[in-house]
Design an enzyme around this catalytic site. Structure first.
Site, PDB file in Angstrom:
ATOM      1  N   PRO A  29       0.841  -1.203   0.000  1.00 37.89           N
ATOM      2  CA  PRO A  29       0.000   0.000   0.000  1.00 37.89           C
ATOM      3  C   PRO A  29       0.875   1.252   0.000  1.00 37.89           C
ATOM      4  O   PRO A  29       1.803   1.359   0.795  1.00 37.89           O
ATOM      5  CB  PRO A  29      -0.785  -0.132   1.309  1.00 37.89           C
ATOM      6  CG  PRO A  29       0.030  -1.050   2.168  1.00 37.89           C
ATOM      7  CD  PRO A  29       0.743  -1.966   1.244  1.00 37.89           C
ATOM      8  N   ALA A  62      -3.617   3.603   1.507  1.00 42.74           N
ATOM      9  CA  ALA A  62      -4.441   3.813   2.691  1.00 42.74           C
ATOM     10  C   ALA A  62      -5.633   4.703   2.343  1.00 42.74           C
ATOM     11  O   ALA A  62      -5.471   5.768   1.752  1.00 42.74           O
ATOM     12  CB  ALA A  62      -3.601   4.440   3.794  1.00 42.74           C
ATOM     13  N   HIS A 181      -5.624  -1.334   8.194  1.00 41.24           N
ATOM     14  CA  HIS A 181      -4.314  -0.689   8.440  1.00 41.24           C
ATOM     15  C   HIS A 181      -4.087  -0.577   9.955  1.00 41.24           C
ATOM     16  O   HIS A 181      -4.568   0.348  10.605  1.00 41.24           O
ATOM     17  CB  HIS A 181      -4.301   0.684   7.788  1.00 41.24           C
ATOM     18  CG  HIS A 181      -2.935   1.311   7.674  1.00 41.24           C
ATOM     19  ND1 HIS A 181      -1.833   0.853   8.385  1.00 41.24           N
ATOM     20  CD2 HIS A 181      -2.493   2.348   6.927  1.00 41.24           C
ATOM     21  CE1 HIS A 181      -0.778   1.609   8.071  1.00 41.24           C
ATOM     22  NE2 HIS A 181      -1.149   2.518   7.192  1.00 41.24           N
ATOM     23  N   HIS A 184       2.119   1.501  11.595  1.00 40.45           N
ATOM     24  CA  HIS A 184       2.695   2.844  11.388  1.00 40.45           C
ATOM     25  C   HIS A 184       2.164   3.978  12.252  1.00 40.45           C
ATOM     26  O   HIS A 184       2.148   5.129  11.816  1.00 40.45           O
ATOM     27  CB  HIS A 184       2.558   3.236   9.897  1.00 40.45           C
ATOM     28  CG  HIS A 184       3.385   2.364   9.006  1.00 40.45           C
ATOM     29  ND1 HIS A 184       3.047   2.085   7.710  1.00 40.45           N
ATOM     30  CD2 HIS A 184       4.532   1.691   9.243  1.00 40.45           C
ATOM     31  CE1 HIS A 184       3.948   1.278   7.178  1.00 40.45           C
ATOM     32  NE2 HIS A 184       4.859   1.026   8.093  1.00 40.45           N
ATOM     33  N   TYR A 186      -0.808   4.785  13.273  1.00 37.89           N
ATOM     34  CA  TYR A 186      -2.148   5.341  13.068  1.00 37.89           C
ATOM     35  C   TYR A 186      -3.106   4.786  14.125  1.00 37.89           C
ATOM     36  O   TYR A 186      -2.681   4.104  15.049  1.00 37.89           O
ATOM     37  CB  TYR A 186      -2.582   5.102  11.607  1.00 37.89           C
ATOM     38  CG  TYR A 186      -1.641   5.802  10.653  1.00 37.89           C
ATOM     39  CD1 TYR A 186      -1.523   7.197  10.682  1.00 37.89           C
ATOM     40  CD2 TYR A 186      -0.819   5.099   9.782  1.00 37.89           C
ATOM     41  CE1 TYR A 186      -0.624   7.862   9.848  1.00 37.89           C
ATOM     42  CE2 TYR A 186       0.084   5.757   8.944  1.00 37.89           C
ATOM     43  CZ  TYR A 186       0.173   7.142   8.991  1.00 37.89           C
ATOM     44  OH  TYR A 186       1.067   7.802   8.183  1.00 37.89           O
ATOM     45  N   ARG A 233      -2.596  -5.249   8.423  1.00 42.72           N
ATOM     46  CA  ARG A 233      -1.174  -4.882   8.396  1.00 42.72           C
ATOM     47  C   ARG A 233      -0.758  -4.392   9.776  1.00 42.72           C
ATOM     48  O   ARG A 233      -1.452  -3.562  10.381  1.00 42.72           O
ATOM     49  CB  ARG A 233      -0.939  -3.780   7.363  1.00 42.72           C
ATOM     50  CG  ARG A 233       0.541  -3.588   7.062  1.00 42.72           C
ATOM     51  CD  ARG A 233       0.781  -2.629   5.924  1.00 42.72           C
ATOM     52  NE  ARG A 233       1.901  -3.085   5.113  1.00 42.72           N
ATOM     53  CZ  ARG A 233       2.789  -2.282   4.532  1.00 42.72           C
ATOM     54  NH1 ARG A 233       2.685  -0.978   4.645  1.00 42.72           N
ATOM     55  NH2 ARG A 233       3.785  -2.769   3.835  1.00 42.72           N
ATOM     56  N   ALA A 301       7.031  -7.285   4.597  1.00 45.03           N
ATOM     57  CA  ALA A 301       7.365  -6.071   3.837  1.00 45.03           C
ATOM     58  C   ALA A 301       8.443  -5.300   4.566  1.00 45.03           C
ATOM     59  O   ALA A 301       8.595  -5.419   5.779  1.00 45.03           O
ATOM     60  CB  ALA A 301       6.126  -5.192   3.674  1.00 45.03           C
ATOM     61  N   GLY A 303      11.983  -3.001   3.067  1.00 44.81           N
ATOM     62  CA  GLY A 303      13.399  -3.036   2.728  1.00 44.81           C
ATOM     63  C   GLY A 303      13.816  -4.231   1.890  1.00 44.81           C
ATOM     64  O   GLY A 303      15.002  -4.562   1.829  1.00 44.81           O
TER      65      GLY A 303
END
Ligand SMILES: Cc1cc2nc3c(=O)[nH]c(=O)nc-3n(C[C@H](O)[C@H](O)[C@H](O)COP(=O)(O)O)c2cc1C
Length: 370
Positions: A29, A62, A181, A184, A186, A233, A301, A303
């Site tokens: 995403p 997102a 989501h 990160h 959120y 995620r 996910a 790198g």
């Protein structure tokens, strides 16, 4: 790079629930901030179809679940009829090329300010602790945040319901499923992490309590559209947006084990080496314990290059690998992996500009040879 049977591990087929994937390279995403007024735009048709392959999994950027969910300019939503209608031709284009398309449903929580909120109200969160201003990922703009309003216990089911309705809308728009989501920093991650969550009700304190909100959303969404269409995620190890946790491994394991109850399709985790969205560090931790604990499809996910991805699949450390920046800059990434061709370099400066073409649909494809 090929395995004993002469195959490239990333390019072997995989059955994800009812979806027959022809390879394991997933479009991660990616927020692109080109959905003017929170409405997906026709230029996204070309962008997503460029990155679609037959039997490839594509995860949309997102997408806000409600009018309080936004914290960045020109990000798409899926809570109005107009937004749902606007997604339809984009979804159709991905399907026309044989792709499998999931919508990432999102609420930023406190990563916002009054300018993004209805009636200039304060953003909502699990806490009333404010985020410090910071330089945005483009390295130029300063993001300013407003002190959030702590959700009352009885308001939490309403936010859970926003995710349920958004998932229903995503199916109405034609998506094959949704990715919740929970990463990160959120809203969901704000509840999950003990560095943010300072509640004293049943949504705060113990690990079980902090994960309650996430799992209630998983439950509601799975009941609404079917668990076979739901992924989540998570980034237990990241501290992006000041969302660190004192025991990320226990947290990741608890979530992976708890998710099994709901029989959802996939769990998508960020590698521990990704402290923030784009910063890779040396790190002794791995996702293997979570991969082993979770019974559905596991997506990793963060790198990855081609070699890393092939190794992870060959060593059974993951089922699928999601590529962000490399896929952003290489619309034909799967073909390039197949041919071991050189890759275009991504240009960070155009990640988030509102231009409908530049840095969006103008990354070159490999020269086609006749
Ligand atoms: C431009 C950009 C936008 C992103 N937007 C999102 C997003 O909307 N949702 C999300 O979960 N992660 C987002 N990420 C994180 C990526 O999905 C991915 O996890 C990250 O880039 C690390 O993977 P990579 O090393 O393959 O790029 C974004 C990253 C970038 C560079």
């Amino acid at each position: 790079m090929a395995n004993e049977e002469g195959q490239i591990p990333l390019l072997t087929p995989y059955k994800m629930g009812k979806f027959e994937l022809s390879h394991r390279v997933v479009l991660a995403p990616l927020t692109r901030q080109r959905s003017y007024g929170n409405v997906p735009q026709p230029h996204a048709i070309l962008y997503y179809s460029q990155r679609t392959t037959k039997g490839g999994l594509v995860i949309a950027e997102a997408t806000g679940v409600s009018d309080t969910a936004q914290g960045y300019p020109e990000t798409p939503g899926i809570w109005t009829k107009q937004q749902v209608e606007a997604w339809k031709p984009i979804v159709d284009a991905v399907h026309a090329k044989g792709g499998i398309f999931f919508c990432q449903i999102w609420h930023v929580g406190r990563v916002s300010n009054t300018g993004f909120q209805p009636n200039g109200q304060a953003p909502i969160s699990c806490t009333d602790k404010e985020l410090a201003s910071q330089v945005r990922a483009n390295g130029i703009d300063i993001a300013r945040f407003t002190r959030p309003r702590r959700l009352k216990t009885e308001e939490i089911p309403l936010v859970v319901d926003d995710f349920r309705v958004a998932a229903r809308n995503a199916i109405e728009a034609g998506f094959d499923g949704v990715e919740i989501h929970g990463a990160h920093g959120y809203l969901i991650d704000q509840f999950i992490k003990d560095g943010v969550n300072d509640r004293t009700d049943e949504y705060g304190g113990s690990l079980e309590n902090r994960c309650r909100f996430a799992l209630e959303i998983v439950d509601a969404v799975a009941k609404e559209i079917g668990p076979d269409k739901v992924g989540i995620r998570l980034s237990p190890f990241a501290d992006y947006m000041q969302s660190g946790d004192s025991n990320p491994k226990a947290l990741g394991l608890y979530m992976a084990e708890s998710l099994n109850k709901y029989k959802i399709l996939y769990c998508h985790m960020l590698e521990p080496r990704m402290k923030s969205v784009g910063e890779k560090i040396d790190c002794p931790h791995s996702l293997v314990p979570m991969r082993k604990a979770f019974k559905g499809t596991f997506i990793s996910a963060g790198g990855y290059d081609m070699e890393d991805g092939n190794n992870a699949v060959a060593e059974d450390r993951t089922d699928l690998v999601a590529y962000g920046r490399l896929f952003l800059a290489n619309p034909d990434l799967v073909k390039r992996f197949e041919l071991n061709a050189p890759l275009n370099k991504y240009n960070r400066e155009t990640f988030y500009i509102p231009d409908p073409v530049i840095g969006y649909t103008d990354y070159p494809f490999l020269e086609t040879t006749v």
